[in-house]
Design a protein around this motif. Structure first.
Motif, PDB file in Angstrom:
ATOM      1  N   VAL A 437      49.791  45.643  88.391  1.00 30.27           N
ATOM      2  CA  VAL A 437      48.915  44.396  89.087  1.00 30.27           C
ATOM      3  C   VAL A 437      49.339  44.868  90.472  1.00 30.27           C
ATOM      4  O   VAL A 437      50.844  44.039  90.836  1.00 30.27           O
ATOM      5  CB  VAL A 437      48.895  43.361  88.645  1.00 30.27           C
ATOM      6  CG1 VAL A 437      48.303  42.182  89.310  1.00 30.27           C
ATOM      7  CG2 VAL A 437      48.513  43.436  87.284  1.00 30.27           C
ATOM      8  N   THR A 439      49.265  43.069  94.602  1.00 22.44           N
ATOM      9  CA  THR A 439      48.700  41.100  94.831  1.00 22.44           C
ATOM     10  C   THR A 439      48.947  41.553  96.133  1.00 22.44           C
ATOM     11  O   THR A 439      49.345  41.754  97.003  1.00 22.44           O
ATOM     12  CB  THR A 439      49.581  40.060  94.014  1.00 22.44           C
ATOM     13  OG1 THR A 439      49.733  40.282  93.078  1.00 22.44           O
ATOM     14  CG2 THR A 439      49.170  38.542  95.188  1.00 22.44           C
ATOM     15  N   ASN A 482      48.001  33.129  93.217  1.00 18.73           N
ATOM     16  CA  ASN A 482      47.913  34.559  93.284  1.00 18.73           C
ATOM     17  C   ASN A 482      46.026  34.407  92.032  1.00 18.73           C
ATOM     18  O   ASN A 482      46.054  34.147  91.126  1.00 18.73           O
ATOM     19  CB  ASN A 482      48.305  35.881  92.540  1.00 18.73           C
ATOM     20  CG  ASN A 482      49.922  35.169  93.050  1.00 18.73           C
ATOM     21  OD1 ASN A 482      50.193  34.873  93.830  1.00 18.73           O
ATOM     22  ND2 ASN A 482      50.768  35.451  92.084  1.00 18.73           N
ATOM     23  N   THR A 484      42.204  36.095  90.639  1.00 23.37           N
ATOM     24  CA  THR A 484      41.922  37.614  90.734  1.00 23.37           C
ATOM     25  C   THR A 484      40.749  38.092  91.883  1.00 23.37           C
ATOM     26  O   THR A 484      39.639  36.610  91.893  1.00 23.37           O
ATOM     27  CB  THR A 484      41.574  37.729  89.152  1.00 23.37           C
ATOM     28  OG1 THR A 484      42.595  37.311  88.729  1.00 23.37           O
ATOM     29  CG2 THR A 484      41.148  38.660  88.915  1.00 23.37           C
ATOM     30  N   ARG A 495      44.586  41.337  93.187  1.00 23.01           N
ATOM     31  CA  ARG A 495      45.460  39.754  93.137  1.00 23.01           C
ATOM     32  C   ARG A 495      44.876  39.846  95.067  1.00 23.01           C
ATOM     33  O   ARG A 495      45.677  40.684  95.473  1.00 23.01           O
ATOM     34  CB  ARG A 495      46.026  39.779  92.713  1.00 23.01           C
ATOM     35  CG  ARG A 495      45.561  39.279  91.497  1.00 23.01           C
ATOM     36  CD  ARG A 495      46.710  38.798  89.925  1.00 23.01           C
ATOM     37  NE  ARG A 495      46.288  38.609  89.273  1.00 23.01           N
ATOM     38  CZ  ARG A 495      47.188  38.055  87.749  1.00 23.01           C
ATOM     39  NH1 ARG A 495      48.238  38.125  88.079  1.00 23.01           N
ATOM     40  NH2 ARG A 495      46.722  38.404  86.850  1.00 23.01           N
ATOM     41  N   PRO A 548      48.248  29.547  85.441  1.00 26.41           N
ATOM     42  CA  PRO A 548      48.651  30.729  84.727  1.00 26.41           C
ATOM     43  C   PRO A 548      50.728  30.114  84.393  1.00 26.41           C
ATOM     44  O   PRO A 548      51.137  29.287  85.397  1.00 26.41           O
ATOM     45  CB  PRO A 548      48.720  31.596  85.700  1.00 26.41           C
ATOM     46  CG  PRO A 548      48.176  31.277  86.692  1.00 26.41           C
ATOM     47  CD  PRO A 548      47.997  29.594  86.467  1.00 26.41           C
ATOM     48  N   GLU A 581      48.859  34.083  81.271  1.00 26.24           N
ATOM     49  CA  GLU A 581      49.722  34.684  82.308  1.00 26.24           C
ATOM     50  C   GLU A 581      48.547  34.882  84.054  1.00 26.24           C
ATOM     51  O   GLU A 581      49.148  35.156  85.218  1.00 26.24           O
ATOM     52  CB  GLU A 581      49.549  36.499  81.968  1.00 26.24           C
ATOM     53  CG  GLU A 581      50.070  37.457  83.037  1.00 26.24           C
ATOM     54  CD  GLU A 581      51.305  37.827  83.667  1.00 26.24           C
ATOM     55  OE1 GLU A 581      51.330  37.946  84.820  1.00 26.24           O
ATOM     56  OE2 GLU A 581      52.645  37.061  82.704  1.00 26.24           O
ATOM     57  N   ASP A 582      47.368  34.991  83.114  1.00 23.33           N
ATOM     58  CA  ASP A 582      46.532  35.331  84.760  1.00 23.33           C
ATOM     59  C   ASP A 582      45.813  33.651  84.861  1.00 23.33           C
ATOM     60  O   ASP A 582      45.727  32.593  83.777  1.00 23.33           O
ATOM     61  CB  ASP A 582      45.459  36.261  84.720  1.00 23.33           C
ATOM     62  CG  ASP A 582      45.054  35.542  83.078  1.00 23.33           C
ATOM     63  OD1 ASP A 582      45.254  35.181  82.557  1.00 23.33           O
ATOM     64  OD2 ASP A 582      43.395  36.451  83.264  1.00 23.33           O
ATOM     65  N   ASP A 583      45.205  33.580  85.825  1.00 26.44           N
ATOM     66  CA  ASP A 583      44.345  32.057  86.647  1.00 26.44           C
ATOM     67  C   ASP A 583      43.233  32.244  85.661  1.00 26.44           C
ATOM     68  O   ASP A 583      43.174  30.787  85.290  1.00 26.44           O
ATOM     69  CB  ASP A 583      44.034  31.940  87.392  1.00 26.44           C
ATOM     70  CG  ASP A 583      43.452  33.353  88.788  1.00 26.44           C
ATOM     71  OD1 ASP A 583      43.470  34.257  87.702  1.00 26.44           O
ATOM     72  OD2 ASP A 583      42.597  33.812  89.073  1.00 26.44           O
ATOM     73  N   ARG A 587      44.723  36.154  79.957  1.00 27.94           N
ATOM     74  CA  ARG A 587      46.122  36.912  79.105  1.00 27.94           C
ATOM     75  C   ARG A 587      46.768  35.734  78.100  1.00 27.94           C
ATOM     76  O   ARG A 587      47.361  35.230  78.969  1.00 27.94           O
ATOM     77  CB  ARG A 587      46.678  37.636  79.943  1.00 27.94           C
ATOM     78  CG  ARG A 587      45.844  38.830  80.809  1.00 27.94           C
ATOM     79  CD  ARG A 587      46.780  39.532  80.899  1.00 27.94           C
ATOM     80  NE  ARG A 587      45.658  40.522  82.045  1.00 27.94           N
ATOM     81  CZ  ARG A 587      46.251  40.967  83.282  1.00 27.94           C
ATOM     82  NH1 ARG A 587      46.163  39.995  83.755  1.00 27.94           N
ATOM     83  NH2 ARG A 587      45.054  41.838  83.782  1.00 27.94           N
ATOM     84  N   ALA A 626      51.574  41.608  82.745  1.00 27.87           N
ATOM     85  CA  ALA A 626      50.884  41.746  83.753  1.00 27.87           C
ATOM     86  C   ALA A 626      51.016  43.129  83.937  1.00 27.87           C
ATOM     87  O   ALA A 626      51.478  43.911  84.308  1.00 27.87           O
ATOM     88  CB  ALA A 626      52.241  41.406  85.032  1.00 27.87           C
TER      89      ALA A 626
END
Length: 661
Positions: A437, A439, A482, A484, A495, A548, A581-583, A587, A626
């Motif tokens: 991933v 960013t 961060n 997406t 990201r 997250p 893990e993510d916004d 995940r 990630a």
């Protein structure tokens, strides 16, 4: 100001020296994480994760690789000048007296970086002492540490060195592991010297200098990070009879952080070097604080005022190795910037009576981002240069706290505050990659701002049992997150750092200390956090999502038996709840309960043997998702010898952890 812990208006937790020595943990970040209110960005410790994934957060306040809490060593900041993260393995351990944690907005005293609170490491006073630790364990782990200190009349000197090496472990789960995946070896070496001089009865001088080197491998050939760091600090404190105490602190640091990034095939059978980054950075700063004599006016007042300034500069030099060679492929990128910041504060500690006290603080900060630039070179030889316009901003940070003790066994605390964090040079200018991933940086980022309140009660019951409960409510405006992207950028970036609307972080902390007998100590703590996005302009799908890397539930329980003539043993349970893990909360990562053990036995003279185990039952749980899943540490055990000889090994119970700054 040094004062008894029970008198401090803000909620404060102390890890005293005896608890540090009995902890099963190997690294400083793992030690701090035994407090449920304290965490780092990911569940992986600094033993296998580079500093960019080790940002401190307190009370679940929007975790990120950048710390949202300030880390101090004897009053001076140690957060990285470029990225705001923390080099946990560079911090001393043998020479520590205690660790103080204030998990509440601290910008009114400390400005930016103290958005979510402060963790301060306090060194032991220099007295005659020799301390040493040596241990070996599974996963090729070896550790040594030594400290020698002595005092000659008005002069004290201490020297401390530490080294650690580890083969790490397979961080990618077996079901996703490919031919490229291996262990995560790492090593570090650090040393520091400290000098204290009592020039006169009223003038105290001190200085510290240190070196640190660390290298880490993320589990594949091209996931490597390296750090070289040198720093110095100086301090002078003058006490006067009529005008109070003046304290001057100076510090400086120079460092180089380098990191390789990999391009990995879908089946993880092959990898190639996708980028190499080299990030040299430096900072210099200082502070001057005045604490006045006690004044009488409707009670007693102790006034304090201070000013501080800091300059941070850094460059990210990036070489890129695209998978497909085209004339427009980007081959090199260099970004740089400088941040100037400063602030001044005033505080009144107003004691109406022994039962009632107020603390009012007001601080104004000013910062300026300048010299920001980006240069890019493409395969066809074309280059481009972009200069970012200088940006200046300011912030006013008030705080009002109260402490009421209606009965000797009952203490009530409450406070309201405003805090902020200016974006770091790393967030403004440096892109990064975790797993697969990518960013992007964002030079247009603004400051994060926080409004918050807390209220709590502490009660001392029969048999020496102490219980605490604290509720807190924070509203974080424009947090740097961060995010997406709906459409990836041309280079594959998915990201970007953005100031994301608003988040609400509310919760409650519970804690109890109990010493039912001289040999037994029981500590229990639990933190519940409800971290939710409440506003997300342009991305309504994020509203209502959990932040997250932020579990709602964290808890710990430890039981210690300490009988020097027999043995010392600590059993510790740490519980962490599920998180994302993510916004987008797609995940998920499950919770885990981990048991750690420490046992030591005196052998002869001042030498003891010890054994420590982390994750006793080899609980397997995720640390990150990630692009590829990664695992938290498995079963880790080590045995060793410990030498403690000197005045510092014999502090009384009253001296351990009571005076809080």
């Amino acid at each position: 100001m040094p004062r008894p812990l029970r008198d401090v208006p803000a909620t404060t937790v102390v890890i005293p020296r005896d608890e540090i020595q009995r902890s099963p943990t190997l690294t400083q970040d793992a030690l701090v994480r035994t407090l449920p209110s304290a965490a780092t960005f990911r569940r992986t410790p600094s033993l296998v994760a580079d500093p960019t994934a080790q940002g401190l957060n307190l009370r679940g306040l929007a975790p990120s690789g950048v710390a949202r809490g300030l880390v101090l060593l004897d009053g001076l900041p140690v957060n990285d000048p470029y990225g705001g993260w923390v080099f946990w393995r560079a911090l001393p351990r043998l020479g520590l007296d205690r660790i103080e944690v204030v998990p509440t907005g601290g910008s009114a005293l400390y400005g930016s970086a103290a958005l979510g609170g402060v963790v301060q490491l306090i060194s032991q006073p220099i007295q005659g002492a020799i301390d040493a630790d040596v241990s070996v364990g599974n996963q090729g782990t070896g550790f040594f540490g030594a400290r020698i200190a002595d005092r000659w009349k008005r002069v004290g000197i201490s020297l401390e060195a530490e080294g650690l090496t580890s083969d790490g472990y397979h961080i990618v789960p077996e079901g996703q592991r490919g031919a490229i995946d291996g262990d995560t070896p790492s090593n570090h070496l650090t040393g520091q010297a400290r000098v204290e001089v009592r020039a006169t009865d009223d003038l105290f001088l001190s200085a510290r200098a240190g070196l640190f080197r660390e290298s880490q491998n993320g589990g594949t050939r091209y996931t490597v990070a390296r750090v070289d760091l040198a720093w110095f600090t100086g301090n002078a404190r003058l006490r006067t009879e009529d005008t109070g105490t003046f304290e001057l602190g100076l510090y400086g640091r120079t460092q180089d952080f380098a990191q390789d990034r990999a391009r990995v095939s879908a089946d993880r059978s092959t990898e190639s070097l996708s980028a190499h980054q080299d990030v040299p950075a430096n900072d210099q700063g200082g502070s001057l604080v005045w604490t006045g004599p006690e004044l009488t006016l409707g009670g007693t007042h102790v006034l304090a005022a201070g000013v501080d300034a800091r300059r941070a500069a850094g460059t990210a030099e990036e070489q890129l190795f695209p998978a497909t060679s085209t004339p427009t492929a980007l081959l090199a990128r260099t970004t740089r910037g400088t941040q100037l910041s400063g602030g001044l504060f005033v505080q009144d500690l107003y004691t109406v009576s022994p039962a009632l006290e107020f603390a009012g603080t007001l601080r104004w900060d000013l910062w300026r981002n300048q010299d920001g630039a980006r240069q890019e070179r493409r395969a066809d030889g074309n280059t481009s240069a972009t200069d970012f316009a200088p940006r200046t901003a300011s912030q006013l940070s008030p705080r009002l706290a109260a402490r009421l003790r209606p009965l000797d066994w009952l203490t009530l605390r409450a406070s309201v505050y405003r805090a902020f964090r200016a974006p770091t040079l790393n967030e403004l200018y440096r892109p990064f990659q975790v797993g697969t991933v990518l960013t992007a940086a964002n030079p247009d980022l603004g400051a994060e701002r926080l409004w918050g309140t807390e209220a709590g009660v502490e009660a001392v019951g029969p048999g020496g049992i102490t219980g605490r409960i604290t509720g807190f409510w924070n509203v974080l405006d424009a947090p740097v997150t961060n995010v997406t992207l709906a459409t990836p950028l041309p280079d594959g970036t998915t990201r970007e750092r953005q100031n994301l609307g608003q988040a609400r972080v509310r919760g409650v902390e519970l804690g109890t200390d109990w010493r039912p007998a001289r040999q037994w100590t029981l500590l229990a703590a639990y933190t519940f956090v409800d971290p939710v996005v409440t506003e997300a302009p342009g991305q309504p799908e994020l509203v209502g999502r959990q932040l997250p890397q932020d579990p709602r539930h964290r808890g710990s329980l430890s039981v210690t038996f300490d009988e020097p003539s027999l043995l010392t043993a600590t059993a510790q349970l740490r519980v962490v709840g599920p998180q994302y893990e993510d916004d987008l909360n797609t995940r998920g990562m499950g919770g885990a309960a981990i048991v750690d053990l420490f046992v030591s036995r005196h052998l002869f003279w001042k030498v003891a043997a010890f054994a420590a185990v982390e994750n006793l039952f080899d609980r397997s749980y995720l640390a990150g998702r990630a692009g590829v899943d990664t695992l938290a540490p498995p079963f880790q055990a080590r045995v060793g010898l410990r030498l403690r000889d000197g005045v510092n090994a014999r502090f009384s119970e009253a001296e351990r952890g009571v005076p809080v700054h």
